[in-house]
Design a protein around this motif. Structure first.
Motif, mmCIF file in Angstrom:
data_model
loop_
_atom_site.group_PDB
_atom_site.id
_atom_site.type_symbol
_atom_site.label_atom_id
_atom_site.label_comp_id
_atom_site.label_asym_id
_atom_site.label_seq_id
_atom_site.Cartn_x
_atom_site.Cartn_y
_atom_site.Cartn_z
ATOM 1 N N PHE A 148 0.812 -1.217 0.000
ATOM 2 C CA PHE A 148 0.000 0.000 0.000
ATOM 3 C C PHE A 148 0.848 1.272 0.000
ATOM 4 O O PHE A 148 0.301 2.368 -0.175
ATOM 5 N N ILE A 149 2.140 1.159 0.206
ATOM 6 C CA ILE A 149 2.990 2.359 0.279
ATOM 7 C C ILE A 149 2.913 3.198 -0.992
ATOM 8 O O ILE A 149 2.764 4.427 -0.913
ATOM 9 N N PRO A 150 3.016 2.606 -2.205
ATOM 10 C CA PRO A 150 2.906 3.443 -3.410
ATOM 11 C C PRO A 150 1.597 4.217 -3.481
ATOM 12 O O PRO A 150 1.591 5.399 -3.849
ATOM 13 N N ALA A 151 0.498 3.572 -3.118
ATOM 14 C CA ALA A 151 -0.804 4.232 -3.170
ATOM 15 C C ALA A 151 -0.887 5.375 -2.172
ATOM 16 O O ALA A 151 -1.408 6.455 -2.483
ATOM 17 N N VAL A 152 -0.380 5.149 -0.970
ATOM 18 C CA VAL A 152 -0.427 6.175 0.073
ATOM 19 C C VAL A 152 0.410 7.384 -0.331
ATOM 20 O O VAL A 152 -0.029 8.536 -0.193
ATOM 21 N N MET A 153 1.622 7.153 -0.838
ATOM 22 C CA MET A 153 2.471 8.267 -1.269
ATOM 23 C C MET A 153 1.853 9.005 -2.449
ATOM 24 O O MET A 153 1.869 10.239 -2.501
ATOM 25 N N ALA A 154 1.299 8.260 -3.394
ATOM 26 C CA ALA A 154 0.689 8.885 -4.564
ATOM 27 C C ALA A 154 -0.535 9.710 -4.170
ATOM 28 O O ALA A 154 -0.756 10.809 -4.686
ATOM 29 N N PHE A 155 -1.333 9.187 -3.233
ATOM 30 C CA PHE A 155 -2.526 9.912 -2.799
ATOM 31 C C PHE A 155 -2.155 11.266 -2.201
ATOM 32 O O PHE A 155 -2.817 12.273 -2.464
ATOM 33 N N GLY A 156 -1.084 11.305 -1.423
ATOM 34 C CA GLY A 156 -0.667 12.569 -0.832
ATOM 35 C C GLY A 156 0.004 13.504 -1.815
ATOM 36 O O GLY A 156 0.138 14.705 -1.544
ATOM 37 N N SER A 157 0.406 12.978 -2.981
ATOM 38 C CA SER A 157 1.195 13.777 -3.918
ATOM 39 C C SER A 157 0.432 14.235 -5.153
ATOM 40 O O SER A 157 0.567 15.390 -5.564
#
Length: 448
Positions: A148-157
């Motif tokens: 889930f790390i890629p999704a979480v970082m992308a969501f914030g960016s």
């Protein structure tokens, strides 16, 4: 017609091969060849028609042009992230965040870090490099599934920050050139949409995480992960100074040096991370080597996809598609949103979609009396929706090169947060701005 079928088929094949994990340096040019052949483009330059578009020159122009524009930012971004990781600064910041918010709020903390960096002017590519080490540490302490790390970082960016009013990201600035607006165009609606996307996306993320945990998913460590041990870590304030340095230099130099201010900012951040934490490095040479190698892989994958978009743009089908999309009848804001979204999907780039559509859309809709501020905000928000398909350069770089995941494991949550959520935001923005556009003439008539 054959060219259009070839373009759509090649794009579908590229997405399929990307999800299957095929090397993009092979998949992207391979599918670009299909676009070229079905579009009647020659594969190689022909002496008699050297000025005509061909596969080799078009693909390499896109590939090399991207590297020329972004090489130093990828290199310094990867080095910065690696310096923060190996010095223990990322762990220090992560532990401080956990002490203030609790381990259970790890995903919220990562989103907040990425949002601050993005809205502070750091390129979304660089944010991924910079925030990954912090995200990894937080997810490990919280025992959350790392996919889930890629999704979480992308969501914030790349969602509620990248396309919002006031954002220094290029997606919010390109429309200014064509519409004569400001980066704060439509800020009232933008604020409502940003809050909606942030809240909706966060609760959806938590639901996906809870479901994964209920199914027995946990954090799975890897041999090359940094180890959180009892070793002495930098003080959280000292650890945060390099990030603050990047934000400060970016803010101060943005107007004078445009995107090149980020090169100076990242260089300053790398120097600060090295000088302030010199005693915490065990092998600085290995750190620099790993960061350099990571940057080359990341920029190579991204440039490969940009090359595909460059070939697509010179194909006859692309011109036909753009002409039809920019001539959609009915509500102008709906037409603009659809046109920009689809073109961004075809090119795999939000900024690319804007740059291609705006020269045609802007004069057409401005002459029709569309409010330029409303048009600015709809175009900005809609450009950040279907651009995040599997072949998008940022998506590929974040999932594969930075996080070391596969599309099969990580793209589902990312699609939910960076495709579906922005699409919902676009719909809400169009509805609100259309209501305002309709009510203003009515109000003026009642006054007169």
């Amino acid at each position: 017609m054959i060219s259009l079928i070839g373009l759509i088929g090649a794009l579908a094949l590229l997405i399929y091969l990307t999800i299957r994990g095929m090397n993009l340096l092979i998949a992207a040019p391979l599918t670009a060849i299909i676009v070229a052949l079905t579009g009647g483009l020659s594969l190689f330059p022909v002496e008699e028609t050297q000025t005509s578009a061909n596969f080799i020159q078009s693909y390499m122009a896109g590939f090399s042009g991207f590297i020329a524009s972004w090489f130093f930012m990828f290199l310094l971004g990867a080095l910065f992230g690696k310096l923060m990781e190996d010095s223990g600064s990322a762990d220090s910041i992560a532990q401080w965040i956990v002490s203030k918010t609790g381990v259970k709020n790890a995903s919220f903390a990562v989103i907040a870090v990425c949002a601050i960096l993005t809205y502070g002017g750091v390129s979304v590519f660089v944010v991924a490099f910079s925030a990954y080490s912090i995200a990894l540490s937080l997810f490990k302490q919280a025992n959350l599934p790392r996919r889930f790390i890629p999704a979480v970082m992308a969501f914030g960016s790349v969602t509620f920050t990248m396309t919002s009013a006031g954002s220094p990201e290029i997606q919010n600035w390109i429309p200014i050139k064509y519409l004569g607006t400001s980066p704060y165009a439509g800020w009232e609606v933008s604020l409502v949409v940003a809050v909606l996307m942030a809240v909706f996306g966060y609760f959806w993320l938590q639901r996906m995480l809870n479901k994964a945990i209920a199914n027995g998913e946990v954090f799975e460590a890897r041999d090359n992960d940094p180890v959180i041990s009892a070793k002495t870590l930098p003080h959280p304030i000292i650890a945060a100074i390099p990030i603050l340095t990047v934000l400060t230099v970016t803010f101060l130099g943005h107007h004078a040096f445009a995107q090149f201010a980020l090169v100076l900012a990242l260089l300053s951040g790398c120097i600060a991370a090295w000088l302030l934490n010199a005693r915490f490095f065990t092998n600085l040479s290995n750190t620099i080597g790993a960061g350099t190698a990571g940057s080359l892989l990341a920029i190579g994958n991204t440039a490969a996809v940009v090359g595909f978009g460059a070939v697509a743009k010179v194909s006859p089908a692309f011109t036909i598609a753009v002409n039809h999309l920019t001539a959609i009848p009915g509500n102008e804001l709906i037409g603009a949103a659809i046109a920009v979204t689809v073109i961004a999907a075809l090119t795999g780039s939000s900024s690319g979609g804007q740059s291609i559509a705006l020269p045609v859309l802007a004069p057409h809709y401005l002459d029709a009396g569309v409010d330029p501020e409303a048009l600015h905000r709809v175009i900005a928000i809609s450009s950040g929706a279907l651009d995040s398909l599997p072949h998008n350069g940022y998506v590929v770089t974040t999932i594969r090169s930075i996080c070391g995941e596969t599309h099969k494991a990580a793209y589902g949550p990312m699609a939910a947060l960076t495709v579906v959520v922005p699409v919902v935001g676009t719909i809400v923005a169009v509805m609100l701005l259309s209501l305002i556009h309709i009510s203003e003439p009515t109000r003026l008539l009642s006054i007169s």
